[in-house]
Write an enzyme that holds these catalytic residues in place. Structure first.
Site, mmCIF file in Angstrom:
data_model
loop_
_atom_site.group_PDB
_atom_site.id
_atom_site.type_symbol
_atom_site.label_atom_id
_atom_site.label_comp_id
_atom_site.label_asym_id
_atom_site.label_seq_id
_atom_site.Cartn_x
_atom_site.Cartn_y
_atom_site.Cartn_z
ATOM 1 C CE LYS A 171 -3.447 2.844 0.484
ATOM 2 N NZ LYS A 171 -4.443 3.178 -0.521
ATOM 3 C CE LYS A 239 -3.023 7.610 6.737
ATOM 4 N NZ LYS A 239 -3.648 6.347 6.457
#
Ligand code: NAD
Length: 295
Positions: A171, A239
């Protein structure tokens, strides 16, 4: 019937939980803001007033929360998932978080007899609604097999990529590619506009060639319209670029293009644009060139 406790019913979790209901699962949803629980009930799910209530009768628990501390708190915290889990519960964390935190959660789960998978997703809100997410899964092969019917209700491309934490590593790579892609798309749009090119046909023809991408297809229309409603908030992109930057450093590899786009996203967040969609990179690129898009 499999009962699924679903924690975190936001932009992604809301439609994913609704798709699980539509696929015939018994879904008990919990979210910090109760309005989102009501939205799931309206679609045929059940509501819980706490994590404990969502977990009590669950065979599977899915977490879809913003960041590593949220997942740690919701899973390992005093009133978290592990505190109330049935033996052999399958906990699937589909949030995007740090790989080391995923590994820690898997270890904590193992101590309680809870099986854990990290299964972050890609495809954005549109794929969450369509049930066509890409799902990158880390964990034990037998547990991945047990989760197959759940994954197939929300996703189209499902890949077991390794042990605990591996899903998060894939990811992170996904986010590196997406952010870089959006950054270059933003630069291309300002560049095209500065030369007086017709943007709509230009984007269409680019989409048919090697420059075509899902990013171009899904993000260019909003960028051309100056619509930066999320979607995927810049705060979350920030993030994720933090995760990939740290993981690259840990592995001793460099990501110079990624570092540049990470700094651009950091600038947007620092000046207060955190809640714009990540396609809001266009605003920064536009300002750096001193010209808005003329559309
Ligand atoms: P979001 O902020 O829309 O949703 C998160 C939800 O969790 C909110 O409804 C919030 O109220 C709830 N929440 C937060 N802490 C909670 C807690 N302790 N207990 C219960 N509920 C809590 O975020 P999102 O866009 O749905 O993203 C969720 C995760 O999926 C993130 O890790 C994100 O990086 C990832 N992701 C997002 C997208 C996207 O396009 N939005 C795409 C792929 C992956």
């Amino acid at each position: 019937m499999t009962t699924i406790g679903f924690i975190g019913l936001g932009v992604m979790g809301g439609p994913m939980a609704a798709n699980l209901v539509a696929a015939g699962f018994d879904v008990i949803g919990y979210n910090r803001s109760p309005a989102k629980v009501q939205a799931l009930i309206d679609k045929g799910g059940r509501g819980a007033a706490s994590i404990a209530e969502a977990v009590r009768d669950a065979d599977v628990v899915i977490t879809m929360l913003p960041d590593s501390p949220d997942v740690e708190d919701a899973v390992i915290g005093a009133v978290g998932v592990l505190a109330g889990a049935r033996p052999r519960l399958l906990l699937i964390d589909m949030s995007t978080i740090r790989p080391d935190v995923s590994r820690r959660i898997a270890a904590a789960g193992a101590q309680k007899g809870v099986r854990v998978l990290d299964a972050p997703v890609s495809g954005g809100e549109a794929a969450a609604i369509e049930g066509t997410l890409s799902i990158m899964v880390g964990g034990d092969t037998a547990d991945v097999a047990d989760a197959k019917h759940v994954f197939e209700a929300v996703g189209l491309t499902i890949a077991h990529v390794g042990a605990h934490g591996a899903g998060q590593i894939v990811k992170a790579a996904n986010q590196l590619i997406v952010a870089g892609n959006i950054g270059l798309l933003a630069e291309a749009l300002i560049f095209l506009d500065s030369h007086g090119v017709d943007l709509d046909p230009a984007v269409r023809v680019l989409g048919g060639g090697l420059a075509g991408s899902t990013v171009l297809e899904r993000k260019a229309p909003g960028m051309l319209a100056g619509n930066f409603a999320p979607g995927f908030r810049l705060a979350l992109q920030h993030k994720d670029l933090g995760i990939v930057t740290a993981a690259a450093r840990e592995a001793g590899v460099v990501i110079p293009l990624g570092a540049t786009v990470a700094q651009m996203v950091a600038a947007l967040v620092a000046r207060g644009d955190s809640d714009l969609d990540h396609s809001g990179l266009l605003k920064l690129v536009s300002e750096l060139s001193g010209r808005p898009l003329s559309t």
